[in-house]
Structures are given as C-alpha cells and as structure tokens.
Design a protein around this motif. Structure first.
Motif, PDB file in Angstrom:
ATOM      1  N   ASN A  63       0.948  -1.166  -0.041  1.00  0.00           N
ATOM      2  CA  ASN A  63      -0.039   0.075   0.137  1.00  0.00           C
ATOM      3  C   ASN A  63       0.916   1.437  -0.009  1.00  0.00           C
ATOM      4  OD1 ASN A  63      -2.463  -1.331  -0.129  1.00  0.00           O
ATOM      5  ND2 ASN A  63      -2.738  -1.403   2.180  1.00  0.00           N
ATOM      6  N   TYR A  64       2.148   1.096   0.709  1.00  0.00           N
ATOM      7  CA  TYR A  64       2.922   2.334   0.754  1.00  0.00           C
ATOM      8  C   TYR A  64       3.432   2.776  -0.545  1.00  0.00           C
ATOM      9  CZ  TYR A  64       6.870   5.197   2.084  1.00  0.00           C
ATOM     10  OH  TYR A  64       7.795   6.322   2.037  1.00  0.00           O
ATOM     11  N   VAL A  65       3.819   1.738  -1.228  1.00  0.00           N
ATOM     12  CA  VAL A  65       4.406   1.866  -2.495  1.00  0.00           C
ATOM     13  C   VAL A  65       3.508   2.180  -3.722  1.00  0.00           C
ATOM     14  CG1 VAL A  65       5.424   0.607  -4.567  1.00  0.00           C
ATOM     15  CG2 VAL A  65       6.229   0.323  -2.420  1.00  0.00           C
ATOM     16  N   GLN A  66       1.985   1.797  -3.471  1.00  0.00           N
ATOM     17  CA  GLN A  66       0.928   2.373  -4.401  1.00  0.00           C
ATOM     18  C   GLN A  66       0.696   3.849  -4.127  1.00  0.00           C
ATOM     19  OE1 GLN A  66      -2.325  -0.277  -3.707  1.00  0.00           O
ATOM     20  NE2 GLN A  66      -1.824  -1.860  -5.276  1.00  0.00           N
ATOM     21  N   ILE A  67       0.700   4.171  -2.826  1.00  0.00           N
ATOM     22  CA  ILE A  67       0.513   5.614  -2.666  1.00  0.00           C
ATOM     23  C   ILE A  67       1.553   6.511  -3.061  1.00  0.00           C
ATOM     24  CG2 ILE A  67       0.360   7.221  -0.597  1.00  0.00           C
ATOM     25  CD1 ILE A  67      -1.184   4.984   0.949  1.00  0.00           C
ATOM     26  N   GLN A  68       2.813   5.803  -2.886  1.00  0.00           N
ATOM     27  CA  GLN A  68       3.839   6.853  -3.447  1.00  0.00           C
ATOM     28  C   GLN A  68       3.838   6.752  -4.896  1.00  0.00           C
ATOM     29  OE1 GLN A  68       5.125   8.455  -0.631  1.00  0.00           O
ATOM     30  NE2 GLN A  68       7.189   8.071  -1.544  1.00  0.00           N
ATOM     31  N   SER A  69       3.338   6.033  -5.577  1.00  0.00           N
ATOM     32  CA  SER A  69       3.361   5.884  -7.100  1.00  0.00           C
ATOM     33  C   SER A  69       2.060   6.762  -7.423  1.00  0.00           C
ATOM     34  CB  SER A  69       3.072   4.351  -7.614  1.00  0.00           C
ATOM     35  OG  SER A  69       2.833   4.460  -8.962  1.00  0.00           O
ATOM     36  N   ARG A  70       0.999   6.802  -6.693  1.00  0.00           N
ATOM     37  CA  ARG A  70      -0.143   7.748  -7.066  1.00  0.00           C
ATOM     38  C   ARG A  70       0.217   9.129  -6.983  1.00  0.00           C
ATOM     39  NH1 ARG A  70      -4.849   5.788  -3.515  1.00  0.00           N
ATOM     40  NH2 ARG A  70      -3.597   4.083  -3.300  1.00  0.00           N
ATOM     41  N   LEU A  71       1.049   9.317  -5.670  1.00  0.00           N
ATOM     42  CA  LEU A  71       1.433  10.582  -5.363  1.00  0.00           C
ATOM     43  C   LEU A  71       2.544  11.363  -6.516  1.00  0.00           C
ATOM     44  CD1 LEU A  71       1.821  12.992  -3.309  1.00  0.00           C
ATOM     45  CD2 LEU A  71       3.526  12.016  -2.229  1.00  0.00           C
ATOM     46  N   THR A  72       3.333  10.352  -6.941  1.00  0.00           N
ATOM     47  CA  THR A  72       4.357  10.940  -7.996  1.00  0.00           C
ATOM     48  C   THR A  72       3.686  11.253  -9.219  1.00  0.00           C
ATOM     49  OG1 THR A  72       6.133   9.378  -6.980  1.00  0.00           O
ATOM     50  CG2 THR A  72       6.469  10.067  -9.355  1.00  0.00           C
ATOM     51  N   SER A  73       2.726  10.272  -9.718  1.00  0.00           N
ATOM     52  CA  SER A  73       1.938  10.733 -10.886  1.00  0.00           C
ATOM     53  C   SER A  73       1.088  11.763 -10.877  1.00  0.00           C
ATOM     54  CB  SER A  73       1.283   9.413 -11.312  1.00  0.00           C
ATOM     55  OG  SER A  73       0.069   9.015 -10.290  1.00  0.00           O
ATOM     56  N   ARG A  74       0.336  12.177  -9.707  1.00  0.00           N
ATOM     57  CA  ARG A  74      -0.360  13.041  -9.391  1.00  0.00           C
ATOM     58  C   ARG A  74       0.643  14.613  -9.322  1.00  0.00           C
ATOM     59  NH1 ARG A  74      -4.727  11.209  -4.926  1.00  0.00           N
ATOM     60  NH2 ARG A  74      -5.883   9.902  -6.648  1.00  0.00           N
ATOM     61  N   SER A  75       1.644  14.483  -8.735  1.00  0.00           N
ATOM     62  CA  SER A  75       2.704  15.560  -8.895  1.00  0.00           C
ATOM     63  C   SER A  75       3.112  15.863 -10.348  1.00  0.00           C
ATOM     64  CB  SER A  75       3.913  15.119  -8.009  1.00  0.00           C
ATOM     65  OG  SER A  75       4.755  16.153  -8.165  1.00  0.00           O
ATOM     66  N   LYS A  76       3.255  14.770 -10.986  1.00  0.00           N
ATOM     67  CA  LYS A  76       3.726  14.899 -12.505  1.00  0.00           C
ATOM     68  C   LYS A  76       2.542  15.943 -13.232  1.00  0.00           C
ATOM     69  CE  LYS A  76       7.184  11.468 -12.887  1.00  0.00           C
ATOM     70  NZ  LYS A  76       7.629  10.255 -13.644  1.00  0.00           N
ATOM     71  N   ALA A  77       1.332  15.217 -13.077  1.00  0.00           N
ATOM     72  CA  ALA A  77       0.175  15.793 -13.599  1.00  0.00           C
ATOM     73  C   ALA A  77       0.109  17.529 -13.295  1.00  0.00           C
ATOM     74  CB  ALA A  77      -1.010  15.283 -13.298  1.00  0.00           C
ATOM     75  N   ILE A  78       0.125  17.699 -12.053  1.00  0.00           N
ATOM     76  CA  ILE A  78      -0.063  19.146 -11.478  1.00  0.00           C
ATOM     77  C   ILE A  78       1.008  20.067 -12.143  1.00  0.00           C
ATOM     78  CG2 ILE A  78       0.553  20.428  -9.363  1.00  0.00           C
ATOM     79  CD1 ILE A  78      -0.995  18.320  -7.671  1.00  0.00           C
ATOM     80  N   THR A  79       2.335  19.416 -12.081  1.00  0.00           N
ATOM     81  CA  THR A  79       3.350  20.247 -12.946  1.00  0.00           C
ATOM     82  C   THR A  79       3.001  20.367 -14.095  1.00  0.00           C
ATOM     83  OG1 THR A  79       5.008  19.270 -11.519  1.00  0.00           O
ATOM     84  CG2 THR A  79       5.859  20.354 -13.550  1.00  0.00           C
TER      85      THR A  79
END
Length: 155
Positions: A63-79
C-alpha cells in the motif's frame, strides 16, 4: 625513543597467534540438550502469529508503494497543468495587449461626438442618491428626483 620519518622498526616481540579453536572437553548434559531442542521448537500459535504479522507487513508495504506511485503521478500531472496554465496566461496577456493596443479611445470619443452627436452629461442630468441599507440595489421603481430612496423615522 622517538623515530622521525615514515619507516618505523618492528618491535622485538610478536604476539602469539592462535592457530585453532580451543576444544571443549566436557559433554553437554541431558538437560542442556533438552532445553536446546525445546528452544528450536515453535508452537503452532506462534507460527500463525508470525505468518499473520508478515502478511500484514507485506500489505502495508505494498500500500505504501502504491500511494507513493499515485503521489508521484499526481505531482507530474500538477506540474504539467501548471505549465499549461502559464502558457495560457502568457497567450491571454499577449492577446489582451494586442486588443488594447488596437483600441484608440481618442478616436472613439471623436467619432461619438462628431458622427453620432453624443455629448457629456450636464450637471442637471446627473442624479445622486444615498442608499442607507447596503451597497446592493434592487430597483423596483424609478429613483425619486430628490435622490433619497428611504428615510428612517429617527432623525
């Protein structure tokens, strides 16, 4: 005696080195062997507890790895969206400045006064009024000539 330089002489003695492990002469007692076997044996309850703990730890890690992955993808989308917004703002400002440069207010005033016959309002045409209630006005009827919309009974 102190020796200068980088060459130091070896001491006259060398420590003894052990070549092999010391042998144990005594045999282990029956009680010690029994305790060792008992320590190596695990009860079924303890095994189940360890298995459940390991599975829970694995689930938490996944779950931690999945949350980190979603956070990274959302961060890229925001950028990406921020860059798109900056481009749109720049384009909007460029078009706004082009429109503002194309409008000549002196030319509009001359055309309105000379061709359309428009004139500035005289002081008799301007009606000022006081609104004691609020800044927001709903006009249900015409504004009175004296300019006062409402009066309170107290003076």
């Amino acid at each position: 005696m102190y020796v200068y330089g980088n060459v130091v002489t070896k001491p006259a003695y060398e420590p003894e080195r052990r070549t092999k492990e010391p042998e144990r002469t005594g045999k282990t007692s029956r009680q010690v062997r029994k305790n060792r076997r008992k320590a190596l044996h695990m009860s079924p309850g303890y095994v189940i507890f360890l298995a459940v703990a390991a599975i829970l730890a694995l689930i938490v890690c996944v779950n931690y790895v999945q949350i980190q992955s979603r956070l990274t993808s959302r961060s890229k989308a925001i950028t990406a969206m921020q860059e798109e917004l900056a481009d749109m703002k720049e384009e909007n400002n460029t078009k706004y400045n082009a429109v503002m440069d194309s409008v000549n207010l002196d030319e509009i005033r001359d055309k309105a006064q000379n061709e359309l016959g428009m004139v500035y309002a005289s002081s008799e045409q301007i009606v000022e009024y006081d609104n004691p209630a609020s800044d927001y006005v709903k006009q249900y009827e015409n504004i009175p000539e004296d300019g006062i919309l409402a009066q309170s009974d107290k003076k």
